[in-house]
Design an enzyme around this catalytic site. Structure first.
Site, PDB file in Angstrom:
ATOM      1  N   TYR A 267      32.835  -7.220 -17.771  1.00  0.00           N
ATOM      2  CA  TYR A 267      33.697  -6.073 -18.061  1.00  0.00           C
ATOM      3  C   TYR A 267      33.520  -5.044 -16.955  1.00  0.00           C
ATOM      4  CZ  TYR A 267      35.394  -1.847 -20.436  1.00  0.00           C
ATOM      5  OH  TYR A 267      36.058  -0.697 -20.766  1.00  0.00           O
TER       6      TYR A 267
ATOM      7  N   ASP B 136      29.177  -4.864  -9.462  1.00  0.00           N
ATOM      8  CA  ASP B 136      29.337  -3.817 -10.469  1.00  0.00           C
ATOM      9  C   ASP B 136      27.963  -3.557 -11.082  1.00  0.00           C
ATOM     10  OD1 ASP B 136      29.763  -2.262 -12.693  1.00  0.00           O
ATOM     11  OD2 ASP B 136      31.464  -3.414 -13.446  1.00  0.00           O
TER      12      ASP B 136
ATOM     13  N   LYS C 107      26.448   5.431 -15.155  1.00  0.00           N
ATOM     14  CA  LYS C 107      25.338   5.541 -16.093  1.00  0.00           C
ATOM     15  C   LYS C 107      24.198   6.409 -15.561  1.00  0.00           C
ATOM     16  CE  LYS C 107      27.447   2.374 -18.680  1.00  0.00           C
ATOM     17  NZ  LYS C 107      28.133   2.634 -19.935  1.00  0.00           N
TER      18      LYS C 107
END
Length: 441
Positions: free
Chosen positions: A155, A250, A278
């Site tokens: 994702y 990613d 994050k």
């Protein structure tokens, strides 16, 4: 037989959360601002959180939980770490947003460049989705090609061109291809199986010089925790270099989480572009993408590839990120997190054997997933052999024992630096009782 916990928990014993959810549903679609929070994978309705501190979340009804979500990864230091709170307060006193350059942007960029050898320049954005979207545009602009390769179950945010065979909440909710995404947006996206080296070789043999870039989670967190094979990683790097395609990691979840240099530092890899999020914002809305200087200089105003954002490099978020990365460098928690997470794995596997419940435990560093399947999990197909109903029962049993896990079989859990050995022992004990309850039901 007792009613399965995943079906019985509509938070009747958490009345304030239940009332808050009903109120939210009147003005927010589905009552949540991200489907990953909707408890669709476990049944029942979500808890509403009132506050967080250290390794704990406190819900609206005053219950305390050991938090293994950590805002989906960034709270590696725990909630409300004093150094981060102090830095944020100091920054807020100087203004919340400028829409103009500020020195903390450069200071945080210098820390990222110093920590990650493959990154020579970095551009800040406001979310992981924005980072991956921008990295894809950059890959196409740099190479002059259109084709992007991704992997099923990875994702990369809700980017139109990447929202195909996606993991995370798209997988949990059974909507791998979202309505509203035109066919033209994904016609230049090729989806392969994660860890399938042969398919990767076949794709490059067929497409050769048409591939602009390959994007993947170097350690997957969005179909549950799935590590890459050594052969897969080596082949991926060799083929992208041979054919002039950019390799995009990613690391929105793994960056500064699996080590100070991210997953690539742990694995010894050198991608061309890396996406961050994050942790580099210390829990505040921050994303970034960075890489080789010759690639990054294609971004406007240095080059022709457009990307912009008013809140990019926000001074408050930069301050939080600087404080977090400083703490991770000067007081690294990684060795202790490794030890504690290994202990969790051993404890959960022993508890599952004692209960007679077939499981797999995948872990890299402080990221881990307990899969309810007897089949080793190496990709999306094997992850989907999991008994999600059993996971849902386990989730609620753990919740009732004060342990807050990701509300989907297909999400990774995160150990945080504020957890003590006693907290780990408490988690293992709760898992033992919970797995016995799962076996009985």
């Amino acid at each position: 037989m007792r009613e399965p916990a995943s079906m019985s928990k509509t938070t009747p014993d958490r009345p304030k959360s239940a009332a808050a959810f009903e109120r939210a549903k009147r003005v927010i679609p589905g009552g949540v601002n991200s489907p990953a929070r909707a408890f669709g994978g476990v049944g029942g309705s979500p808890l509403f959180i009132a506050r967080a501190e250290g390794p704990f979340l406190y819900d609206a009804d005053g219950r305390r939980y050991l938090d293994f979500i950590g805002s989906w990864g960034p709270m590696i230091l725990g909630h409300c770490h004093p150094a981060v709170v102090e830095a944020v307060f100091a920054a807020v006193r100087n203004g919340s947003s400028y829409g103009a350059p500020c020195e903390p942007e450069t200071q945080l960029a210098e820390r990222v460049v110093e920590a990650v050898p493959s990154v020579e320049m970095v551009r800040f954005v406001s979310s992981g989705t924005e980072a991956t979207m921008s990295a894809i545009r950059l890959a196409r602009g740099f190479t002059g090609r259109d084709l992007i390769v991704k992997f099923a179950g990875c994702y990369h945010g809700h980017v139109d061109s990447l929202l195909v065979s996606a993991g995370s909440s798209a997988l949990t909710h059974g909507v791998p291809n979202s309505p509203g995404v035109p066919g033209g947006c994904t016609q230049d996206t090729v989806v392969l199986r994660y860890n399938d080296t042969a398919a990767l070789a076949d794709l490059f043999a067929a497409k050769r010089d048409a591939v602009a870039g390959v994007i993947l989670e170097p350690v997957v967190g969005n179909m549950g925790l799935v590590p890459p094979s050594d052969e897969f990683r080596r082949t991926l790097r060799a083929l992208t270099q041979k054919h002039g395609a950019l390799l995009i990691y990613d690391e929105v979840m793994t960056g500064f989480r699996l080590g100070y240099g991210g997953a690539q530092g742990l694995l010894g890899d050198t991608p061309d572009v890396t996406c961050f999020g994050k942790i580099i914002g210390g829990g505040y809305p921050v994303g970034a993408y960075g890489g080789r200087a010759d690639v990054m200089r294609k971004i406007m105003p240095a080059g022709p590839v457009f990307q912009a954002g008013t809140l990019s490099g926000n001074p408050v978020a930069m301050a939080a990120g600087i404080a977090t990365l400083h703490e991770l460098k000067t007081n690294p928690p990684y060795a202790r997190l490794e030890q504690q997470s290994e202990r969790i794995g051993s404890g959960l596997l022993a508890a599952a054997r004692a209960a007679g419940v077939p499981v797999q435990f995948n872990r890299v560093g402080s990221m881990w997933t307990l899969f309810f399947t007897p089949t080793p999990v190496t990709d999306l197909d094997t992850a989907k052999t999991s008994d999600t109903a059993r996971f849902g029962r386990f989730f609620w049993e753990m919740m009732d024992r004060g342990v807050y896990l990701p509300c989907s079989q297909y999400e990774a859990a995160f150990t945080c630096g504020a957890m003590t050995d006693a907290h780990i022992a408490e988690t293992i004990a709760a898992a033992g009782e919970s797995l016995q309850a799962v076996a009985r039901s």
